[in-house]
Scaffold this active site. Structure first.
Site, PDB file in Angstrom:
ATOM      1  N   ASP A   8       0.870  -1.165   0.000  1.00  0.00           N
ATOM      2  CA  ASP A   8       0.000   0.000   0.000  1.00  0.00           C
ATOM      3  C   ASP A   8       0.918   1.228   0.000  1.00  0.00           C
ATOM      4  OD1 ASP A   8      -2.258   1.748   0.580  1.00  0.00           O
ATOM      5  OD2 ASP A   8      -1.450   1.820   2.627  1.00  0.00           O
ATOM      6  N   ASP A  10      -0.060   5.079   0.857  1.00  0.00           N
ATOM      7  CA  ASP A  10      -0.229   6.141   1.858  1.00  0.00           C
ATOM      8  C   ASP A  10      -0.314   5.582   3.269  1.00  0.00           C
ATOM      9  OD1 ASP A  10      -0.288   7.868  -0.306  1.00  0.00           O
ATOM     10  OD2 ASP A  10      -2.466   7.835  -0.439  1.00  0.00           O
ATOM     11  N   CYS A 100      -6.400   2.443  -7.991  1.00  0.00           N
ATOM     12  CA  CYS A 100      -7.851   2.546  -8.165  1.00  0.00           C
ATOM     13  C   CYS A 100      -8.219   4.016  -8.014  1.00  0.00           C
ATOM     14  CB  CYS A 100      -8.612   1.707  -7.149  1.00  0.00           C
ATOM     15  SG  CYS A 100     -10.384   2.110  -7.204  1.00  0.00           S
TER      16      CYS A 100
HETATM   17 MG   LIG Z   1      -2.744   3.235   3.604  1.00  0.00          MG
HETATM   18 ZN   LIG Z   2     -11.444   1.078  -8.884  1.00  0.00          ZN
END
Ligand SMILES: [Mg+2]
Ligand SMILES: [Zn+2]
Length: 169
Positions: A8, A10, A100
């Site tokens: 991931d 952030d 996304c």
């Molecule tokens: Mg995060």
């Molecule tokens: Zn998406």
């Protein structure tokens, strides 16, 4: 087969701005520009160790409302360029970056915890993905569920670090 270290972004390997109090938790508060990019303690070192241990680095991030006024594409691109340049200085890069751009109610198949955003990449890995020995690093429950959906081991990072890799090596 390829073993992946999926990260991931952030709050996991770069600093994530705190949300103001009392706001809709589904709202987005993205970085305002490249100058706000800060790698979290241990992140570069951890990624290097993962590389040395034979992991292929992949990034998987939900960037809610990307491409709208709330979250302009050019700001996101500047942030990503800063990240990529800094990683490159350490000989690091992501093999694939899944972003996304949708909102929570868009019903897409690429917003974590859904795993559809990785399918195009998986299709390109000729030798196949070694899910059993792959890892997913994240700071949110959605990251944990994403790992569960992929059937890979989840490594929990406290939001905004430090970035710690498990004792595997
Ligand atoms: Mg995060
Ligand atoms: Zn998406």
């Amino acid at each position: 087969m390829k073993k992946l270290a999926i990260l991931d972004r952030d709050g996991t390997f770069i600093w994530e701005p705190e949300k103001p109090e009392g706001v809709d938790p589904r709202e987005t508060f993205p970085l305002k520009g490249a100058e706000e990019v800060q790698f979290l303690p241990g992140a570069i070192e951890g990624m290097k160790k993962l590389r040395e241990a034979g992991y292929t680095l992949v990034m998987a991030t939900n960037q809610t409302f990307l491409g709208t006024e709330k979250h302009p594409q050019d700001v996101f691109d500047a942030v990503m360029n800063k990240i990529k340049n800094e990683l490159a200085m350490h000989g690091l890069s992501f093999d694939f970056i899944m972003v996304c751009p949708h909102g929570p109610d868009d019903g897409c198949t690429c917003r974590k915890p859904a795993i559809g955003g990785l399918y195009p990449y998986m299709g390109t890995v000729e030798e196949g993905v070694d899910f059993q020995n792959s890892l997913m690093f994240g700071d949110r429950d959605t990251d944990r569920q994403f790992a569960d959906n992929l059937k890979v081991r989840f490594v929990k990072i406290e939001t905004n670090g430090p970035f710690v890799i498990p004792e595997l090596f």
